[in-house]
Design a protein around this motif. Structure first.
Motif, PDB file in Angstrom:
ATOM      1  N   ASP A 190       0.825  -1.210   0.000  1.00 11.94           N
ATOM      2  CA  ASP A 190       0.000   0.000   0.000  1.00 11.94           C
ATOM      3  C   ASP A 190       0.861   1.263   0.000  1.00 11.94           C
ATOM      4  N   LEU A 191       2.029   1.210   0.649  1.00 16.61           N
ATOM      5  CA  LEU A 191       2.899   2.382   0.656  1.00 16.61           C
ATOM      6  C   LEU A 191       3.451   2.659  -0.738  1.00 16.61           C
ATOM      7  N   VAL A 192       3.818   1.615  -1.471  1.00 15.00           N
ATOM      8  CA  VAL A 192       4.293   1.814  -2.846  1.00 15.00           C
ATOM      9  C   VAL A 192       3.176   2.390  -3.712  1.00 15.00           C
ATOM     10  N   THR A 193       1.958   1.878  -3.534  1.00 13.40           N
ATOM     11  CA  THR A 193       0.821   2.404  -4.291  1.00 13.40           C
ATOM     12  C   THR A 193       0.602   3.878  -3.986  1.00 13.40           C
ATOM     13  N   LEU A 194       0.712   4.241  -2.709  1.00 15.93           N
ATOM     14  CA  LEU A 194       0.554   5.641  -2.316  1.00 15.93           C
ATOM     15  C   LEU A 194       1.656   6.509  -2.917  1.00 15.93           C
TER      16      LEU A 194
END
Length: 461
Positions: A194-198
């Motif tokens: 999710d952090l990479v997506t953000l």
């Protein structure tokens, strides 16, 4: 000076001398210096990307551990993790374009100065750590707020020209995903994804200090290997690569990089590390002016480390000496904690992941009882018990301008990597003595205003 009165330093985040691979380093140096085909290039200026044999050896090792494709061209040799952050900021940020630096709180505090030196004074913002590593909701809300504020501001002229080999990111997020300093927590797989997506959504670069990935062990059983899945979680740079090139990332720089270092496994004085990211990012980093002028950071040390990896001696030292020793010291610390501190109401996380079966890194993060301010505990520990511990305020995001104060006034960081086993247990006993002292006569110690030395931060890496 006897153990009873000798100083015990439980804040120093250094490897103990008995963890350093001295004999392997000596043998590797002799091999390098006895072969002209090795020492002649090793003692000269090197390639911008770094000493090729080390990049090859690192790629073999890292690809096997993380189960990713081998590619030495994704690796750029650095002069250590801290220097590498500075180089990343030089090449991939501009204070007039990059809007904010985001640091998880509690943080590796000495990184704050690196960001301030790069022109981000007043724009360093903290966001909370949760049970899975980071509070992504709070981070995204903070980024949205900054972006909304900036949209109404006329963009000033940039200080730099990104040129052919660099790009500037709107935001930078700094994290220690595995066995974080100071909390010991490991970011869960879903948080990593999710952090990479953000990051892709908000044009953010995630700088991951992956310095503890090889310093993990099971709470029970042999520490010699890292076979458990929770000790082989994918790096954020690998997750980013696996998502494919984003449409707006036309030159393929990516949104996450792995900042690795030999400091904790071969010695901080080696001053050698590496970055792994996309090919475009690694090459762009190698085109930082100081690197191009200097001809590869740590060229000679890189040749010695290449020998250590090629022979397998460093990997063996890690599995046979470093991890078992850290496992044993962590276990001793936790046994002493349960016996001497837990009955006083002190709390401590025992595994890196919630309900996990492993731990790693150098540190444990204690939560003190409500009536026990950590700075007071640290002051009394130093002046009455000759014990140095890290009070929670040290690990706040210094200069945090997020509008939200992350207070760690009930937290203490202890390191188990540096001191001897006897000192480790004695240190926990002295901490118990401190808590009992304060509880017995709290106002006496508050009124004394004992104070802490100004240079305490310098030994607490």
């Amino acid at each position: 000076m006897s153990l009873a009165v000798g100083r015990i330093n439980l804040v120093r985040g250094w490897p103990a001398p008995d963890l350093l691979p001295v004999h392997h380093l000596s043998a590797a140096a002799q091999r390098v210096l006895s072969d002209p085909s090795i020492y002649e290039p090793a003692l000269q200026y090197g390639d911008d990307l770094g000493y090729r044999p080390l990049r090859e050896a690192l790629s073999d090792w890292l690809s096997t551990h993380y189960n990713v494709s081998r590619d030495p061209d994704r690796i750029c040799i650095s002069g250590g993790a801290s220097q590498n952050i500075a180089c990343i900021l030089q090449s991939f940020t501009d204070p007039a374009y990059t809007r904010a630096i985001w640091m998880v709180a509690p943080c590796y505090h000495l990184a704050c100065t690196i960001f301030r030196d790069a022109g981000f004074e007043g724009r360093i913002r903290g966001f909370s750590e949760d049970e899975e590593g980071i509070d992504l909701v709070e981070l995204e809300e903070g980024i949205k707020k900054v972006d909304e504020q900036q949209q109404a501001v006329t963009s000033p002229k940039l200080f730099k020209d990104a040129g052919q080999y660099h790009k500037f990111y709107r935001h930078v997020v700094y994290v220690v995903p595995t066995s974080a300093n100071p909390s010991g927590k490991t970011m869960s797989l879903r948080r990593r994804k999710d952090l990479v997506t953000l990051a892709r959504k908000y044009d953010a670069l995630v700088i991951c200090d992956d310095v503890y990935d090889f310093l993990q062990w099971p709470l029970h059983g042999s520490a010699e290997n890292l076979e458990r899945p929770e000790m082989r979680l994918p790096r954020l740079c690998d997750i980013d690569l696996g998502m494919g090139q984003a449409p707006e990332d036309t030159r393929g720089f990516g949104y996450a990089v792995s900042n690795g270092s030999f400091s904790k496994i071969a010695g901080p004085g080696i001053r050698t590390g590496w970055l792994e990211g996309s090919k475009a990012f690694s090459f762009g980093l190698s085109q930082t002016g100081s690197t191009m002028s200097g001809g590869s950071p740590s060229q000679f040390c890189a040749s010695i480390l290449a020998e250590l990896l090629q022979t397998g001696n460093l990997q063996t030292h890690l599995s046979k000496i470093i991890r078992p020793t850290l496992q044993r010291r962590h276990r001793l610390l936790m046994e002493a904690f349960h016996e001497r501190l837990a009955p006083l109401g002190v709390e401590c996380r025992e595994s890196s992941l919630p309900n996990g079966t492993s731990y790693g890194g150098y540190f444990v993060w204690l939560t003190l009882p409500k009536d026990m301010p950590s700075r007071l505990v640290a002051e009394v520990a130093l002046h009455k018990e000759n014990l140095i511990v890290g009070n929670g305020a040290m690990f706040e995001v210094h200069g945090n301008n997020n509008g939200k104060h992350h207070n760690f006034n009930r937290h203490i960081r202890l390191t188990f990597a540096y001191v001897s086993e006897d000192e480790l247990v004695e240190g926990v006993q002295r901490l118990r003595n401190v808590i009992q002292r304060i509880r017995h006569k709290p106002q006496q110690y508050v009124d004394q205003k004992l104070g802490l030395p100004d240079n305490l931060l310098e030994t607490s890496k």
